[in-house]
Design a protein around this motif. Sequence first.
Motif, PDB file in Angstrom:
ATOM      1  N   MET A   1       0.850  -1.183   0.000  1.00  0.00           N
ATOM      2  CA  MET A   1       0.000   0.000   0.000  1.00  0.00           C
ATOM      3  C   MET A   1       0.889   1.237   0.000  1.00  0.00           C
ATOM      4  O   MET A   1       1.884   1.271   0.707  1.00  0.00           O
ATOM      5  N   PRO A   2       0.526   2.232  -0.779  1.00  0.00           N
ATOM      6  CA  PRO A   2       1.391   3.400  -0.882  1.00  0.00           C
ATOM      7  C   PRO A   2       1.325   4.361   0.310  1.00  0.00           C
ATOM      8  O   PRO A   2       2.053   5.336   0.340  1.00  0.00           O
ATOM      9  N   ILE A   3       0.480   4.092   1.303  1.00  0.00           N
ATOM     10  CA  ILE A   3       0.446   4.924   2.507  1.00  0.00           C
ATOM     11  C   ILE A   3       1.316   4.257   3.566  1.00  0.00           C
ATOM     12  O   ILE A   3       1.089   3.108   3.945  1.00  0.00           O
ATOM     13  N   ILE A   4       2.316   4.981   4.035  1.00  0.00           N
ATOM     14  CA  ILE A   4       3.243   4.483   5.045  1.00  0.00           C
ATOM     15  C   ILE A   4       2.902   5.151   6.370  1.00  0.00           C
ATOM     16  O   ILE A   4       2.717   6.372   6.432  1.00  0.00           O
ATOM     17  N   VAL A   5       2.807   4.361   7.438  1.00  0.00           N
ATOM     18  CA  VAL A   5       2.512   4.881   8.769  1.00  0.00           C
ATOM     19  C   VAL A   5       3.824   4.950   9.546  1.00  0.00           C
ATOM     20  O   VAL A   5       4.471   3.932   9.775  1.00  0.00           O
ATOM     21  N   ASN A   6       4.204   6.164   9.923  1.00  0.00           N
ATOM     22  CA  ASN A   6       5.435   6.396  10.659  1.00  0.00           C
ATOM     23  C   ASN A   6       5.181   6.670  12.140  1.00  0.00           C
ATOM     24  O   ASN A   6       5.978   7.336  12.801  1.00  0.00           O
ATOM     25  N   LEU A   7       4.093   6.141  12.658  1.00  0.00           N
ATOM     26  CA  LEU A   7       3.728   6.400  14.045  1.00  0.00           C
ATOM     27  C   LEU A   7       4.803   5.920  15.013  1.00  0.00           C
ATOM     28  O   LEU A   7       5.124   6.615  15.980  1.00  0.00           O
ATOM     29  N   ASP A   8       5.385   4.762  14.747  1.00  0.00           N
ATOM     30  CA  ASP A   8       6.420   4.246  15.643  1.00  0.00           C
ATOM     31  C   ASP A   8       7.639   5.166  15.689  1.00  0.00           C
ATOM     32  O   ASP A   8       8.248   5.355  16.750  1.00  0.00           O
ATOM     33  N   VAL A   9       7.972   5.789  14.568  1.00  0.00           N
ATOM     34  CA  VAL A   9       9.106   6.716  14.514  1.00  0.00           C
ATOM     35  C   VAL A   9       8.819   7.958  15.363  1.00  0.00           C
ATOM     36  O   VAL A   9       9.653   8.393  16.159  1.00  0.00           O
ATOM     37  N   VAL A  10       7.619   8.512  15.201  1.00  0.00           N
ATOM     38  CA  VAL A  10       7.241   9.701  15.966  1.00  0.00           C
ATOM     39  C   VAL A  10       7.191   9.372  17.456  1.00  0.00           C
ATOM     40  O   VAL A  10       7.670  10.154  18.284  1.00  0.00           O
ATOM     41  N   MET A  11       6.655   8.203  17.790  1.00  0.00           N
ATOM     42  CA  MET A  11       6.600   7.799  19.201  1.00  0.00           C
ATOM     43  C   MET A  11       8.002   7.656  19.786  1.00  0.00           C
ATOM     44  O   MET A  11       8.249   8.081  20.919  1.00  0.00           O
ATOM     45  N   ALA A  12       8.909   7.081  19.030  1.00  0.00           N
ATOM     46  CA  ALA A  12      10.280   6.903  19.514  1.00  0.00           C
ATOM     47  C   ALA A  12      10.949   8.255  19.745  1.00  0.00           C
ATOM     48  O   ALA A  12      11.639   8.440  20.755  1.00  0.00           O
ATOM     49  N   ARG A  13      10.731   9.187  18.845  1.00  0.00           N
ATOM     50  CA  ARG A  13      11.309  10.534  19.002  1.00  0.00           C
ATOM     51  C   ARG A  13      10.778  11.222  20.253  1.00  0.00           C
ATOM     52  O   ARG A  13      11.486  12.006  20.876  1.00  0.00           O
ATOM     53  N   ARG A  14       9.518  10.937  20.582  1.00  0.00           N
ATOM     54  CA  ARG A  14       8.894  11.562  21.754  1.00  0.00           C
ATOM     55  C   ARG A  14       9.064  10.716  23.018  1.00  0.00           C
ATOM     56  O   ARG A  14       8.596  11.078  24.080  1.00  0.00           O
ATOM     57  N   LYS A  15       9.724   9.558  22.852  1.00  0.00           N
ATOM     58  CA  LYS A  15       9.928   8.620  23.964  1.00  0.00           C
ATOM     59  C   LYS A  15       8.605   8.286  24.662  1.00  0.00           C
ATOM     60  O   LYS A  15       8.481   8.319  25.873  1.00  0.00           O
TER      61      LYS A  15
END
Length: 78
Positions: A1-15
């Motif tokens: 699917m061409p939609i990528i979810v980067n939620l884990d990346v944002v969560m990691a940046r925000r700890k």
Amino acid sequence: MPIIVNLDVVMARRKTSAGELAQRVGITAANLSILKTGKAKAVRFSTLAALCRELDCQPGDILEYKPPADGRTEDEDG
């Protein structure tokens, strides 16, 4: 699917842990996991807004569009 979810990346940046974020947003940990792994077929704007509020980010930080390498659309997958 061409939609990528980067939620884990944002969560990691925000700890931020998944359990903590799910509680603050008001969704189950299971539903957050489905969203994080990109298995969700849809996301409510109210949920997206709550995620952005709690993570202090923009929707584009969480969701990304990447066209398929072969140039086909999802409707052409058959």
